[in-house]
Design a protein around this motif. Structure first.
Motif, PDB file in Angstrom:
ATOM      1  N   GLU A  10       0.831  -1.204   0.000  1.00  0.00           N
ATOM      2  CA  GLU A  10       0.000   0.000   0.000  1.00  0.00           C
ATOM      3  C   GLU A  10       0.870   1.261   0.000  1.00  0.00           C
ATOM      4  N   ALA A  11       1.916   1.263   0.819  1.00  0.00           N
ATOM      5  CA  ALA A  11       2.801   2.423   0.884  1.00  0.00           C
ATOM      6  C   ALA A  11       3.578   2.596  -0.417  1.00  0.00           C
ATOM      7  N   ALA A  12       4.042   1.498  -0.990  1.00  0.00           N
ATOM      8  CA  ALA A  12       4.838   1.573  -2.220  1.00  0.00           C
ATOM      9  C   ALA A  12       4.010   2.090  -3.385  1.00  0.00           C
ATOM     10  N   VAL A  13       2.787   1.597  -3.521  1.00  0.00           N
ATOM     11  CA  VAL A  13       1.912   2.066  -4.603  1.00  0.00           C
ATOM     12  C   VAL A  13       1.597   3.546  -4.407  1.00  0.00           C
ATOM     13  N   GLY A  14       1.413   3.953  -3.157  1.00  0.00           N
ATOM     14  CA  GLY A  14       1.178   5.366  -2.887  1.00  0.00           C
ATOM     15  C   GLY A  14       2.363   6.229  -3.293  1.00  0.00           C
ATOM     16  N   LEU A  15       3.595   5.729  -3.046  1.00  0.00           N
ATOM     17  CA  LEU A  15       4.788   6.468  -3.446  1.00  0.00           C
ATOM     18  C   LEU A  15       4.887   6.583  -4.964  1.00  0.00           C
ATOM     19  N   LEU A  16       4.562   5.509  -5.667  1.00  0.00           N
ATOM     20  CA  LEU A  16       4.571   5.538  -7.135  1.00  0.00           C
ATOM     21  C   LEU A  16       3.581   6.577  -7.660  1.00  0.00           C
ATOM     22  N   ALA A  17       2.377   6.557  -7.105  1.00  0.00           N
ATOM     23  CA  ALA A  17       1.345   7.498  -7.552  1.00  0.00           C
ATOM     24  C   ALA A  17       1.744   8.939  -7.245  1.00  0.00           C
ATOM     25  N   HIS A  18       2.345   9.156  -6.080  1.00  0.00           N
ATOM     26  CA  HIS A  18       2.773  10.504  -5.704  1.00  0.00           C
ATOM     27  C   HIS A  18       3.827  11.026  -6.691  1.00  0.00           C
ATOM     28  N   GLN A  19       4.801  10.178  -7.018  1.00  0.00           N
ATOM     29  CA  GLN A  19       5.836  10.594  -7.970  1.00  0.00           C
ATOM     30  C   GLN A  19       5.239  10.852  -9.358  1.00  0.00           C
ATOM     31  N   ALA A  20       4.256  10.058  -9.754  1.00  0.00           N
ATOM     32  CA  ALA A  20       3.621  10.268 -11.062  1.00  0.00           C
ATOM     33  C   ALA A  20       2.927  11.628 -11.114  1.00  0.00           C
ATOM     34  N   ARG A  21       2.183  11.964 -10.038  1.00  0.00           N
ATOM     35  CA  ARG A  21       1.496  13.261  -9.999  1.00  0.00           C
ATOM     36  C   ARG A  21       2.506  14.409  -9.971  1.00  0.00           C
ATOM     37  N   LYS A  22       3.563  14.227  -9.184  1.00  0.00           N
ATOM     38  CA  LYS A  22       4.579  15.265  -9.043  1.00  0.00           C
ATOM     39  C   LYS A  22       5.240  15.589 -10.383  1.00  0.00           C
ATOM     40  N   ARG A  23       5.382  14.591 -11.250  1.00  0.00           N
ATOM     41  CA  ARG A  23       6.072  14.763 -12.515  1.00  0.00           C
ATOM     42  C   ARG A  23       5.129  15.078 -13.670  1.00  0.00           C
ATOM     43  N   GLY A  24       3.847  15.150 -13.375  1.00  0.00           N
ATOM     44  CA  GLY A  24       2.888  15.455 -14.430  1.00  0.00           C
ATOM     45  C   GLY A  24       2.606  14.299 -15.365  1.00  0.00           C
ATOM     46  N   TYR A  25       2.890  13.068 -14.923  1.00  0.00           N
ATOM     47  CA  TYR A  25       2.577  11.903 -15.742  1.00  0.00           C
ATOM     48  C   TYR A  25       1.063  11.715 -15.836  1.00  0.00           C
ATOM     49  N   ARG A  26       0.629  11.038 -16.865  1.00  0.00           N
ATOM     50  CA  ARG A  26      -0.758  10.565 -16.963  1.00  0.00           C
ATOM     51  C   ARG A  26      -0.700   9.040 -16.968  1.00  0.00           C
ATOM     52  N   PRO A  27      -0.594   8.437 -15.798  1.00  0.00           N
ATOM     53  CA  PRO A  27      -0.282   7.002 -15.739  1.00  0.00           C
ATOM     54  C   PRO A  27      -1.475   6.111 -16.068  1.00  0.00           C
ATOM     55  N   GLN A  28      -1.163   5.021 -16.735  1.00  0.00           N
ATOM     56  CA  GLN A  28      -2.122   3.941 -16.958  1.00  0.00           C
ATOM     57  C   GLN A  28      -1.464   2.665 -16.444  1.00  0.00           C
TER      58      GLN A  28
END
Length: 333
Positions: free
Chosen positions: A71-89
């Motif tokens: 749960e923590a790791a997925v949250g870190l991934l999502a946080h970094q994606a938002r921080k970098r302006g990614y549009r993740p799928q």
């Protein structure tokens, strides 16, 4: 992720064990920074991160599971994606629980020279990682359910294999006709050996426990893959064990189909039970079968060593012949 959850001691142990695999990167942020720089240099606009162990953030070398770390790791991934302006799928290929358990156990045994837990003990430890719907919920909570693509990992759904399916169904990219599959070898094929071979390796691990060199890996796997036919799930579970396992996950699999496949049908299409399932279960590795496997492994090893000696002798002969020709030529001058 471990540090986020206050498990500093576990984080230090994990770091010491995996430091070499992490290369120069001490954090997810540093790793993604390196990807961003490469994309910028290449003029790229899409970053693809793919790893077999990414879904539950535990490797095939680990039998246990800590959901809080996932749960923590997925949250870190999502946080970094938002921080970098990614549009993740996020694309997830799910195996049915009986196939997943057998495949992970086979990999866990053959991928190490020290693992020798039996299947029953491994299944108890691995059980939380079979709860695919629960794990998907963490990804959906972090990235949004609409950004998840879920595909079943089974032959009826992936007629051409997982790579063409991913390129076409997820990326919407049709490979050029002249693209060819890479040549197959023991690692790229990575089939699950038959249960007898897994038990053969497990026995070697329990007796020698010398790391990856504790068993003649290359020749054991070569012998396993040369064996005609394959192995069915009846080699791994009795009919009742398989039925109980699938029943325990039936509701959650139906929830996955309803929420992530938008009700387009059941999650898995393969027959639920092995035809004429084995009522008694796996009988165990007999002495006769063990001797047969050992004989074939010895033959492959001897053949391989003979081939290496032949090539070495041929190379020495060619070098000596060239040196002789060079001496004659120099004297001629």
């Amino acid at each position: 992720a471990m540090e986020e959850r206050g498990d500093g001691e576990a984080a230090e142990i994990f770091w010491q064990r995996n430091r070499a695999a992490c290369g120069f990167f001490k954090s997810l942020e540093e790793l993604l920074d390196s990807y961003d720089r490469r994309m910028s240099r290449m003029g790229g606009s899409r970053l693809l991160i793919s790893a077999e162990d990414l879904f539950d953030l535990h490797t095939t070398d680990e039998a246990g599971f800590e959901e809080k770390w996932l749960e923590a790791a997925v949250g870190l991934l999502a946080h970094q994606a938002r921080k970098r302006g990614y549009r993740p799928q996020v694309a997830v290929y799910l195996r049915r629980q009986d196939h997943l358990l057998a495949a992970h156990y086979g990999q866990w045994i053959k991928g190490s020279g020290t693992h020798h837990m039996d299947l029953r003990g491994f299944a108890q430890s691995f059980a939380p990682r079979l709860r695919s719907f629960r794990l998907l919920q963490h990804w959906a909570a972090a990235f949004g359910a609409d950004n998840l693509v879920v595909r079943p990992y089974e032959r009826p759904a992936l007629a051409g294999g997982i790579v063409p399916d991913f390129l076409g169904k997820v990326l919407g990219f049709e490979p050029p006709a002249d693209w060819r599959r890479p040549p197959a070898d023991l690692e790229t094929v990575n089939r699950t050996p038959s249960r007898d071979f897994v038990e053969f390796i497990r026995d070697l691990n329990s007796r020698f426990g010398e790391g990856p060199s504790g068993f003649p890996r290359r020749w054991v796997l070569q012998a396993a893959f040369q064996e005609a036919g394959g192995t069915g799930l009846s080699d791994w579970f009795s009919a009742s064990e398989q039925a109980d396992l699938l029943k325990a996950h039936a509701v959650e699999n139906a929830q996955i189909a309803a929420e992530f496949l938008k009700g387009a049908g059941p999650l898995f299409m393969e027959p639920a039970l092995e035809p004429g399932g084995n009522k008694a279960g796996y009988p165990g590795l007999t002495g006769e079968r063990q001797a047969d496997i050992a004989r074939r492994v010895r033959e492959l090893r001897s053949r391989d060593r003979l081939l290496r000696r032949t090539w070495r002798a041929a190379a020495i002969f060619i070098v000596l012949a060239l040196l002789g020709w060079l001496v004659i030529w120099v004297r001629g001058l």
